[in-house]
Motif scaffolding. Structure first.
Motif, PDB file in Angstrom:
ATOM      1  N   ALA A  87      30.679  46.631  56.617  1.00  0.00           N
ATOM      2  CA  ALA A  87      30.293  46.118  55.298  1.00  0.00           C
ATOM      3  C   ALA A  87      31.132  44.894  54.965  1.00  0.00           C
ATOM      4  O   ALA A  87      32.319  44.829  55.302  1.00  0.00           O
ATOM      5  N   GLY A  88      30.521  43.936  54.263  1.00  0.00           N
ATOM      6  CA  GLY A  88      31.183  42.667  54.014  1.00  0.00           C
ATOM      7  C   GLY A  88      31.786  42.507  52.640  1.00  0.00           C
ATOM      8  O   GLY A  88      32.157  41.406  52.269  1.00  0.00           O
ATOM      9  N   HIS A  89      31.883  43.582  51.868  1.00  0.00           N
ATOM     10  CA  HIS A  89      32.474  43.411  50.541  1.00  0.00           C
ATOM     11  C   HIS A  89      33.984  43.184  50.659  1.00  0.00           C
ATOM     12  O   HIS A  89      34.634  43.668  51.586  1.00  0.00           O
ATOM     13  N   GLY A  90      34.532  42.438  49.711  1.00  0.00           N
ATOM     14  CA  GLY A  90      35.954  42.122  49.743  1.00  0.00           C
ATOM     15  C   GLY A  90      36.792  43.207  49.102  1.00  0.00           C
ATOM     16  O   GLY A  90      36.347  44.341  48.909  1.00  0.00           O
ATOM     17  N   THR A  91      38.034  42.838  48.754  1.00  0.00           N
ATOM     18  CA  THR A  91      38.970  43.781  48.155  1.00  0.00           C
ATOM     19  C   THR A  91      39.452  43.249  46.818  1.00  0.00           C
ATOM     20  O   THR A  91      39.796  42.066  46.691  1.00  0.00           O
ATOM     21  N   LEU A  92      39.468  44.109  45.825  1.00  0.00           N
ATOM     22  CA  LEU A  92      40.079  43.814  44.536  1.00  0.00           C
ATOM     23  C   LEU A  92      41.344  44.654  44.422  1.00  0.00           C
ATOM     24  O   LEU A  92      41.283  45.882  44.483  1.00  0.00           O
ATOM     25  N   VAL A  93      42.483  43.988  44.287  1.00  0.00           N
ATOM     26  CA  VAL A  93      43.763  44.675  44.116  1.00  0.00           C
ATOM     27  C   VAL A  93      44.153  44.575  42.651  1.00  0.00           C
ATOM     28  O   VAL A  93      44.106  43.481  42.062  1.00  0.00           O
ATOM     29  N   VAL A  94      44.515  45.694  42.037  1.00  0.00           N
ATOM     30  CA  VAL A  94      44.859  45.672  40.610  1.00  0.00           C
ATOM     31  C   VAL A  94      46.218  46.328  40.389  1.00  0.00           C
ATOM     32  O   VAL A  94      46.664  47.168  41.171  1.00  0.00           O
ATOM     33  N   ALA A  95      46.875  45.900  39.298  1.00  0.00           N
ATOM     34  CA  ALA A  95      48.164  46.454  38.893  1.00  0.00           C
ATOM     35  C   ALA A  95      48.036  47.001  37.482  1.00  0.00           C
ATOM     36  O   ALA A  95      47.472  46.333  36.599  1.00  0.00           O
ATOM     37  N   LEU A  96      48.570  48.194  37.266  1.00  0.00           N
ATOM     38  CA  LEU A  96      48.381  48.846  35.976  1.00  0.00           C
ATOM     39  C   LEU A  96      49.459  48.516  34.949  1.00  0.00           C
ATOM     40  O   LEU A  96      49.182  48.458  33.758  1.00  0.00           O
ATOM     41  N   ASP A  97      50.707  48.331  35.386  1.00  0.00           N
ATOM     42  CA  ASP A  97      51.773  48.050  34.421  1.00  0.00           C
ATOM     43  C   ASP A  97      52.570  46.838  34.888  1.00  0.00           C
ATOM     44  O   ASP A  97      52.273  46.226  35.918  1.00  0.00           O
ATOM     45  N   ALA A 118      43.248  34.190  48.419  1.00  0.00           N
ATOM     46  CA  ALA A 118      43.415  35.295  47.485  1.00  0.00           C
ATOM     47  C   ALA A 118      43.465  34.711  46.078  1.00  0.00           C
ATOM     48  O   ALA A 118      44.257  33.807  45.801  1.00  0.00           O
ATOM     49  N   GLU A 119      42.621  35.205  45.185  1.00  0.00           N
ATOM     50  CA  GLU A 119      42.479  34.642  43.841  1.00  0.00           C
ATOM     51  C   GLU A 119      43.141  35.548  42.802  1.00  0.00           C
ATOM     52  O   GLU A 119      42.677  36.669  42.557  1.00  0.00           O
ATOM     53  N   PRO A 120      44.226  35.098  42.159  1.00  0.00           N
ATOM     54  CA  PRO A 120      44.838  35.892  41.090  1.00  0.00           C
ATOM     55  C   PRO A 120      43.877  36.022  39.900  1.00  0.00           C
ATOM     56  O   PRO A 120      43.162  35.077  39.545  1.00  0.00           O
ATOM     57  N   LEU A 121      43.870  37.207  39.279  1.00  0.00           N
ATOM     58  CA  LEU A 121      43.000  37.467  38.147  1.00  0.00           C
ATOM     59  C   LEU A 121      43.801  38.055  36.998  1.00  0.00           C
ATOM     60  O   LEU A 121      44.762  38.800  37.209  1.00  0.00           O
ATOM     61  N   THR A 122      43.395  37.732  35.778  1.00  0.00           N
ATOM     62  CA  THR A 122      43.926  38.452  34.635  1.00  0.00           C
ATOM     63  C   THR A 122      43.318  39.854  34.609  1.00  0.00           C
ATOM     64  O   THR A 122      42.350  40.141  35.328  1.00  0.00           O
ATOM     65  N   GLY A 123      43.856  40.712  33.780  1.00  0.00           N
ATOM     66  CA  GLY A 123      43.282  42.040  33.657  1.00  0.00           C
ATOM     67  C   GLY A 123      41.835  41.988  33.208  1.00  0.00           C
ATOM     68  O   GLY A 123      40.985  42.738  33.707  1.00  0.00           O
ATOM     69  N   GLY A 139      45.109  41.318  38.526  1.00  0.00           N
ATOM     70  CA  GLY A 139      44.378  41.638  39.749  1.00  0.00           C
ATOM     71  C   GLY A 139      44.489  40.518  40.756  1.00  0.00           C
ATOM     72  O   GLY A 139      44.998  39.426  40.478  1.00  0.00           O
ATOM     73  N   LEU A 140      44.000  40.794  41.953  1.00  0.00           N
ATOM     74  CA  LEU A 140      43.993  39.822  43.047  1.00  0.00           C
ATOM     75  C   LEU A 140      42.719  40.075  43.841  1.00  0.00           C
ATOM     76  O   LEU A 140      42.515  41.173  44.359  1.00  0.00           O
ATOM     77  N   LEU A 141      41.842  39.068  43.904  1.00  0.00           N
ATOM     78  CA  LEU A 141      40.577  39.207  44.613  1.00  0.00           C
ATOM     79  C   LEU A 141      40.701  38.571  45.990  1.00  0.00           C
ATOM     80  O   LEU A 141      41.045  37.389  46.106  1.00  0.00           O
ATOM     81  N   VAL A 142      40.435  39.356  47.045  1.00  0.00           N
ATOM     82  CA  VAL A 142      40.532  38.888  48.432  1.00  0.00           C
ATOM     83  C   VAL A 142      39.134  38.989  49.033  1.00  0.00           C
ATOM     84  O   VAL A 142      38.711  40.062  49.465  1.00  0.00           O
ATOM     85  N   PRO A 143      38.397  37.873  49.073  1.00  0.00           N
ATOM     86  CA  PRO A 143      36.982  37.949  49.470  1.00  0.00           C
ATOM     87  C   PRO A 143      36.758  38.150  50.957  1.00  0.00           C
ATOM     88  O   PRO A 143      35.671  38.575  51.356  1.00  0.00           O
ATOM     89  N   GLY A 144      37.748  37.855  51.806  1.00  0.00           N
ATOM     90  CA  GLY A 144      37.511  37.890  53.246  1.00  0.00           C
ATOM     91  C   GLY A 144      37.657  39.242  53.903  1.00  0.00           C
ATOM     92  O   GLY A 144      37.369  39.392  55.097  1.00  0.00           O
ATOM     93  N   ASP A 145      38.099  40.252  53.162  1.00  0.00           N
ATOM     94  CA  ASP A 145      38.271  41.578  53.755  1.00  0.00           C
ATOM     95  C   ASP A 145      36.920  42.214  54.064  1.00  0.00           C
ATOM     96  O   ASP A 145      35.915  41.939  53.406  1.00  0.00           O
ATOM     97  N   THR A 226      35.947  47.197  47.665  1.00  0.00           N
ATOM     98  CA  THR A 226      37.083  48.100  47.855  1.00  0.00           C
ATOM     99  C   THR A 226      38.093  47.787  46.753  1.00  0.00           C
ATOM    100  O   THR A 226      38.375  46.624  46.467  1.00  0.00           O
ATOM    101  N   VAL A 227      38.618  48.818  46.116  1.00  0.00           N
ATOM    102  CA  VAL A 227      39.606  48.638  45.057  1.00  0.00           C
ATOM    103  C   VAL A 227      40.918  49.270  45.518  1.00  0.00           C
ATOM    104  O   VAL A 227      40.960  50.447  45.885  1.00  0.00           O
ATOM    105  N   ARG A 228      41.947  48.461  45.510  1.00  0.00           N
ATOM    106  CA  ARG A 228      43.289  48.943  45.813  1.00  0.00           C
ATOM    107  C   ARG A 228      44.130  48.779  44.563  1.00  0.00           C
ATOM    108  O   ARG A 228      43.940  47.817  43.803  1.00  0.00           O
ATOM    109  N   ALA A 229      45.059  49.689  44.358  1.00  0.00           N
ATOM    110  CA  ALA A 229      45.862  49.629  43.143  1.00  0.00           C
ATOM    111  C   ALA A 229      47.272  50.117  43.407  1.00  0.00           C
ATOM    112  O   ALA A 229      47.515  50.920  44.325  1.00  0.00           O
TER     113      ALA A 229
END
Length: 358
Positions: A87-97, A118-123, A139-145, A226-229
């Motif tokens: 599957a070609g979907h990327g990864t969204l990495v998020v931080a809670l605190d 890798a694209e930094p994102l606001t919450g 968050g951090l969006l990584v489209p190539g994963d 895919t969501v990583r946290a």
């Protein structure tokens, strides 16, 4: 043509067996239950960038070299008769605190320094990317994963191996004295350290638990990416499957060769996942499982010759599925007397001998 024996039928052993058989070698694979073990309970993330960390540049380079091989690897495997579910979907990495956001900032800075995408994102932007995400700081969006359905992959590899004439034996190999072949590949995962003195103590089991869940009627569907946290410092991942299921991990701790699922592990995963993706609380829990990853001393696997016609292909830690193509290519290159693929040299078991001399 040579006679090759492979000990271990997880993703690494099966991938090496298939590729060697394609090249015309006679291959015998030993495993009491091929296609199971840690590979069966993996999340399926092919994500070298979001697994990266300062000081592990060699791991990143090897992972990226294998990721580039994955699309062709999957196409050729599908042509053998069973689609592996890439599957070609990327990864969204998020931080809670704020503490988790600080860790995410370190990762983002490291990736920027290497020129990785890798694209930094606001919450708020992270929640727009995945509307089901809870309240997060950044968050951090990584489209190539990429991601792969690990169980489809294992079935596809075993089918391809059998179609190419690989001979399977269910015997458990405990010593190389029982093996007679031109060449031997040690791919027994966490158990490989028992098969060669150089690997004794260098490969160890790391226990990980995963859950598989399915949305019930009326529930919010699983994430698209895919969501990583990071949840108070603990990593969590949610990997969607094409059939609608969601794979949740990843506990990791030292527990020897114990493969039981613990209440603590299940609780930690569900509590963390509910904070990241609140709708998961209403999902049906369809499976709990545990597996033993093969850890190494320095996060790099051991891929290379041990001597006397024996080749190591083990210690891949969290990256067994990701690094299966490049590891299989390294085995084929070794059999042909050719140089290994780029990036594999750093993973040579020769570094263990250097460590002994220090």
């Amino acid at each position: 043509m040579s006679e090759l024996t492979i000990i271990g039928g997880g993703v690494i052993g099966l991938a090496a067996a298939w590729r060697a058989a394609v090249e015309g070698h006679r291959v015998t694979l030993y495993d009491p239950d091929p296609g199971r073990g840690a590979s069966w309970v993996a999340g399926g993330m092919l994500a070298p960038v979001t697994e990266a960390w300062p000081g592990e540049e060699d791991v990143l380079r090897l992972g990226e070299a294998s990721l580039r091989r994955w699309p062709e690897f999957a196409r050729e495997l599908a042509a053998e008769g069973v689609d592996p579910g890439l599957a070609g979907h990327g990864t969204l990495v998020v931080a809670l605190d704020s503490a988790d956001a600080g860790q995410l900032d370190i990762l983002a800075g490291f990736l920027r320094s290497l020129g990785r995408d890798a694209e930094p994102l606001t919450g708020r932007a992270a929640r727009r990317a995945e509307p089901g995400i809870g309240s997060v700081r950044s968050g951090l969006l990584v489209p190539g994963d990429l991601a792969v359905d690990n169980r489809k992959l294992l079935r596809a590899l075993e089918h391809a191996c059998r179609g190419r004439g690989v001979v399977f034996h269910s015997d458990r190999i405990d010593t190389l004295d029982d093996v007679h072949a031109d060449a031997v590949v040690l791919a027994a995962g966490a158990w490989t350290g028992r098969l060669h003195p150089l690997l004794a103590g260098a490969v160890r089991p790391l226990k990980g638990e995963i859950l598989r869940l399915r949305p019930r009627r009326g529930c919010l569907p699983p994430p698209v990416n895919t969501v990583r946290a990071l949840v108070e410092g603990r990593p969590i991942y949610l990997v969607p499957r094409a059939d609608g299921e969601l794979v949740l991990g990843a506990t990791q701790y030292e527990a020897g060769f114990d493969e039981s699922v613990t209440a603590r592990g299940v609780r930690e995963l569900l509590e963390g996942a509910e904070r990241v993706f609140p709708a998961i609380a209403e999902y049906e829990l369809v499976e709990t499982a545990a597996g033993l990853r093969a850890g190494s001393l320095d996060a790099l696997p051991f891929v290379g010759e041990l001597g006397d016609g024996v080749f190591a292909a083990t210690g891949h830690h969290r990256n067994g599925l990701l690094m299966a193509p490049v590891t299989a290519d390294a085995v084929v290159a070794w059999l042909a007397g050719e140089a290994p693929p780029d990036g594999v040299g750093a993973a040579s078991p020769a570094r263990l001998r250097e460590r002994e001399r220090v």
